[in-house]
Design a protein around this motif. Structure first.
Motif, PDB file in Angstrom:
ATOM      1  N   LEU A  28       0.852  -1.197   0.000  1.00 59.66           N
ATOM      2  CA  LEU A  28       0.000   0.000   0.000  1.00 59.66           C
ATOM      3  C   LEU A  28       0.887   1.246   0.000  1.00 59.66           C
ATOM      4  CD1 LEU A  28      -2.622  -1.002   2.739  1.00 59.66           C
ATOM      5  CD2 LEU A  28      -2.952  -1.043   0.260  1.00 59.66           C
ATOM      6  N   PRO A  29       1.163   1.830  -1.168  1.00 60.88           N
ATOM      7  CA  PRO A  29       2.029   3.012  -1.211  1.00 60.88           C
ATOM      8  C   PRO A  29       1.515   4.180  -0.377  1.00 60.88           C
ATOM      9  CG  PRO A  29       1.694   2.108  -3.414  1.00 60.88           C
ATOM     10  CD  PRO A  29       0.753   1.390  -2.510  1.00 60.88           C
ATOM     11  N   ASP A  30       0.195   4.249  -0.179  1.00 60.07           N
ATOM     12  CA  ASP A  30      -0.372   5.385   0.564  1.00 60.07           C
ATOM     13  C   ASP A  30      -0.634   5.064   2.029  1.00 60.07           C
ATOM     14  OD1 ASP A  30      -2.409   3.607   0.016  1.00 60.07           O
ATOM     15  OD2 ASP A  30      -3.911   5.153  -0.383  1.00 60.07           O
ATOM     16  N   PHE A  31      -0.124   3.929   2.516  1.00 63.47           N
ATOM     17  CA  PHE A  31      -0.340   3.605   3.932  1.00 63.47           C
ATOM     18  C   PHE A  31       0.469   4.539   4.812  1.00 63.47           C
ATOM     19  CE2 PHE A  31       0.879   1.611   7.897  1.00 63.47           C
ATOM     20  CZ  PHE A  31      -0.360   1.275   8.412  1.00 63.47           C
ATOM     21  N   ASP A  32      -0.178   5.092   5.822  1.00 68.58           N
ATOM     22  CA  ASP A  32       0.485   5.990   6.762  1.00 68.58           C
ATOM     23  C   ASP A  32      -0.273   5.931   8.079  1.00 68.58           C
ATOM     24  OD1 ASP A  32       1.405   8.418   8.182  1.00 68.58           O
ATOM     25  OD2 ASP A  32       2.362   8.900   6.263  1.00 68.58           O
ATOM     26  N   SER A  33       0.428   5.666   9.150  1.00 68.37           N
ATOM     27  CA  SER A  33      -0.212   5.563  10.463  1.00 68.37           C
ATOM     28  C   SER A  33      -0.946   6.841  10.842  1.00 68.37           C
ATOM     29  CB  SER A  33       0.835   5.240  11.534  1.00 68.37           C
ATOM     30  OG  SER A  33       1.483   4.023  11.262  1.00 68.37           O
ATOM     31  N   ARG A  34      -0.475   7.973  10.335  1.00 73.90           N
ATOM     32  CA  ARG A  34      -1.101   9.255  10.658  1.00 73.90           C
ATOM     33  C   ARG A  34      -2.518   9.356  10.088  1.00 73.90           C
ATOM     34  NH1 ARG A  34       3.859  12.766   8.542  1.00 73.90           N
ATOM     35  NH2 ARG A  34       3.735  11.067   7.019  1.00 73.90           N
ATOM     36  N   SER A  35      -2.819   8.576   9.074  1.00 71.51           N
ATOM     37  CA  SER A  35      -4.181   8.571   8.523  1.00 71.51           C
ATOM     38  C   SER A  35      -5.189   8.019   9.531  1.00 71.51           C
ATOM     39  CB  SER A  35      -4.234   7.731   7.244  1.00 71.51           C
ATOM     40  OG  SER A  35      -3.445   8.299   6.227  1.00 71.51           O
ATOM     41  N   TYR A  36      -4.686   7.288  10.531  1.00 69.58           N
ATOM     42  CA  TYR A  36      -5.554   6.690  11.543  1.00 69.58           C
ATOM     43  C   TYR A  36      -5.320   7.326  12.919  1.00 69.58           C
ATOM     44  CZ  TYR A  36      -5.755   3.468   7.690  1.00 69.58           C
ATOM     45  OH  TYR A  36      -5.893   2.941   6.418  1.00 69.58           O
ATOM     46  N   GLY A  37      -4.736   8.527  12.911  1.00 75.31           N
ATOM     47  CA  GLY A  37      -4.584   9.279  14.147  1.00 75.31           C
ATOM     48  C   GLY A  37      -3.395   8.900  15.005  1.00 75.31           C
ATOM     49  N   GLN A  38      -2.453   8.108  14.459  1.00 77.56           N
ATOM     50  CA  GLN A  38      -1.283   7.692  15.229  1.00 77.56           C
ATOM     51  C   GLN A  38      -0.011   8.096  14.503  1.00 77.56           C
ATOM     52  OE1 GLN A  38      -1.732   6.356  18.258  1.00 77.56           O
ATOM     53  NE2 GLN A  38      -3.945   6.429  17.936  1.00 77.56           N
ATOM     54  N   LYS A  39       0.981   8.556  15.253  1.00 77.57           N
ATOM     55  CA  LYS A  39       2.200   9.068  14.633  1.00 77.57           C
ATOM     56  C   LYS A  39       3.081   7.970  14.057  1.00 77.57           C
ATOM     57  CE  LYS A  39       2.788  13.430  17.118  1.00 77.57           C
ATOM     58  NZ  LYS A  39       3.716  14.232  17.960  1.00 77.57           N
ATOM     59  N   THR A  40       3.077   6.802  14.669  1.00 75.76           N
ATOM     60  CA  THR A  40       3.976   5.736  14.244  1.00 75.76           C
ATOM     61  C   THR A  40       3.226   4.429  14.075  1.00 75.76           C
ATOM     62  OG1 THR A  40       4.491   5.057  16.511  1.00 75.76           O
ATOM     63  CG2 THR A  40       5.867   6.805  15.536  1.00 75.76           C
ATOM     64  N   LEU A  41       3.868   3.500  13.367  1.00 74.40           N
ATOM     65  CA  LEU A  41       3.271   2.171  13.198  1.00 74.40           C
ATOM     66  C   LEU A  41       3.189   1.462  14.539  1.00 74.40           C
ATOM     67  CD1 LEU A  41       2.195  -0.042  11.359  1.00 74.40           C
ATOM     68  CD2 LEU A  41       4.569  -0.755  10.938  1.00 74.40           C
ATOM     69  N   THR A  42       4.177   1.665  15.394  1.00 71.17           N
ATOM     70  CA  THR A  42       4.141   1.071  16.735  1.00 71.17           C
ATOM     71  C   THR A  42       2.885   1.501  17.480  1.00 71.17           C
ATOM     72  OG1 THR A  42       6.562   1.045  16.867  1.00 71.17           O
ATOM     73  CG2 THR A  42       5.347   0.873  18.936  1.00 71.17           C
ATOM     74  N   ALA A  43       2.636   2.803  17.480  1.00 67.41           N
ATOM     75  CA  ALA A  43       1.461   3.325  18.187  1.00 67.41           C
ATOM     76  C   ALA A  43       0.168   2.815  17.575  1.00 67.41           C
ATOM     77  CB  ALA A  43       1.482   4.861  18.152  1.00 67.41           C
ATOM     78  N   LEU A  44       0.135   2.703  16.251  1.00 70.38           N
ATOM     79  CA  LEU A  44      -1.079   2.231  15.584  1.00 70.38           C
ATOM     80  C   LEU A  44      -1.382   0.783  15.940  1.00 70.38           C
ATOM     81  CD1 LEU A  44      -3.349   2.748  13.543  1.00 70.38           C
ATOM     82  CD2 LEU A  44      -1.788   1.949  11.746  1.00 70.38           C
ATOM     83  N   LEU A  45      -0.365  -0.062  15.914  1.00 74.14           N
ATOM     84  CA  LEU A  45      -0.585  -1.472  16.244  1.00 74.14           C
ATOM     85  C   LEU A  45      -1.012  -1.636  17.696  1.00 74.14           C
ATOM     86  CD1 LEU A  45       2.406  -3.176  14.367  1.00 74.14           C
ATOM     87  CD2 LEU A  45       0.045  -2.890  13.609  1.00 74.14           C
ATOM     88  N   GLU A  46      -0.423  -0.850  18.582  1.00 76.58           N
ATOM     89  CA  GLU A  46      -0.813  -0.917  19.990  1.00 76.58           C
ATOM     90  C   GLU A  46      -2.258  -0.455  20.172  1.00 76.58           C
ATOM     91  OE1 GLU A  46       2.238   1.484  21.761  1.00 76.58           O
ATOM     92  OE2 GLU A  46       3.402  -0.267  22.396  1.00 76.58           O
ATOM     93  N   ALA A  47      -2.626   0.637  19.481  1.00 79.90           N
ATOM     94  CA  ALA A  47      -3.977   1.193  19.630  1.00 79.90           C
ATOM     95  C   ALA A  47      -5.043   0.292  19.024  1.00 79.90           C
ATOM     96  CB  ALA A  47      -4.036   2.575  18.985  1.00 79.90           C
ATOM     97  N   SER A  48      -4.657  -0.536  18.068  1.00 75.36           N
ATOM     98  CA  SER A  48      -5.641  -1.417  17.418  1.00 75.36           C
ATOM     99  C   SER A  48      -6.110  -2.528  18.348  1.00 75.36           C
ATOM    100  CB  SER A  48      -5.043  -2.034  16.153  1.00 75.36           C
ATOM    101  OG  SER A  48      -4.099  -3.045  16.474  1.00 75.36           O
ATOM    102  N   GLY A  49      -5.263  -2.900  19.320  1.00 74.37           N
ATOM    103  CA  GLY A  49      -5.617  -3.984  20.241  1.00 74.37           C
ATOM    104  C   GLY A  49      -5.522  -5.365  19.631  1.00 74.37           C
ATOM    105  N   GLU A  50      -5.013  -5.453  18.407  1.00 70.84           N
ATOM    106  CA  GLU A  50      -4.966  -6.737  17.702  1.00 70.84           C
ATOM    107  C   GLU A  50      -3.575  -7.359  17.691  1.00 70.84           C
ATOM    108  OE1 GLU A  50      -7.572  -8.249  16.488  1.00 70.84           O
ATOM    109  OE2 GLU A  50      -9.034  -6.638  16.788  1.00 70.84           O
TER     110      GLU A  50
END
Length: 246
Positions: free
Chosen positions: A201-223
């Motif tokens: 996904l060339p346009d994937f960016d954690s900031r699109s989901y309200g998180q600054k980093t991939l680490t934060a996004l994965l943690e916030a997802s709970g998955e």
């Protein structure tokens, strides 16, 4: 041997970009390399581009004036493409940043990549998928807008992180990337996971989901489960695995 910074050519379609976002754009581009060439294309005699006149000087961008004398023929796009290919053949650059939301640059992005160079696209979310997919990485300019400031110039308080409910398609891609990068124990290096997701996904960016980093996004997802490994007080790395289903 010292790593040399990546040399980037930044080509801006001024008629399809916002001068007000140049600070954020160049801050983003600096993550990927040095903007060795900065050019903006458009008819700067037009009142529609008045905001660019001061911005060009402030950011040391070379304006490439193109008069649109013919209806339905965009001279600026043509000039940008010609300059891009000249720069490609100069063999002086490691990558290109094309700032536009116009699908007309799809072929250009594909052609530059054929030369083994990296293409970063920067444009609005209305950008057609054909151009997005033609880039190695595409950054939506909407996510570059920083927190609002108060009248005194202070940033407004950032709300506490919240749980993120990822779209099913994105969650599946993240899970697949973790599985692909995991070792026999099921743990995967986070950097490798990010690389796989970016390739898909060339346009994937954690900031699109309200998180600054991939680490934060994965943690916030709970998955996902994450661990930081390495010597205490030294350089650590993050590993991740999909949470086992109960």
């Amino acid at each position: 041997m010292t790593d040399q910074p990546r040399r980037l050519a930044v080509l801006i379609d001024a008629e399809n970009a916002q001068a007000a976002l140049l600070n954020e754009l160049f801050a983003e581009i600096a993550k990927y390399g040095v903007a060795s060439v900065k050019r903006a294309y458009g008819d700067f005699t037009s009142t529609n581009l008045n905001a660019w006149k001061a911005a060009l000087l402030k950011h040391s961008i070379k304006p490439v004036q193109q008069f649109n004398n013919t209806v339905r023929k965009n001279a600026s796009d043509i000039a940008l493409v010609i300059d891009a290919m000249d720069l490609v053949h100069s063999k002086r650059f490691d990558g290109f940043c094309i700032v536009s939301s116009d699908s007309d640059f799809t072929g250009l992005a594909s052609r530059i990549r054929e030369e083994g160079l990296t293409v970063y696209g920067l444009g609005e979310k209305k950008t057609p998928s054909s151009f997005v997919e033609a880039c190695d990485k595409f950054i939506y300019t909407e996510i570059l807008k920083g927190p609002a400031r108060t009248s005194a110039g202070r940033k407004e308080a950032v709300p506490a992180p919240k749980a993120v409910a990822l779209p099913a398609e994105i969650l599946t891609i993240l899970q697949d990337a973790v599985d692909s990068a995991s070792d026999d124990s099921g743990w995967a290096n986070l950097g490798r996971v990010g690389h796989i997701v970016g390739n898909r996904l060339p346009d994937f960016d954690s900031r699109s989901y309200g998180q600054k980093t991939l680490t934060a996004l994965l943690e916030a997802s709970g998955e996902f489960e994450l661990q930081r490994r390495g010597p205490k007080g030294g350089q650590q790395h993050v590993v991740v695995r999909v949470k086992p289903k109960r």
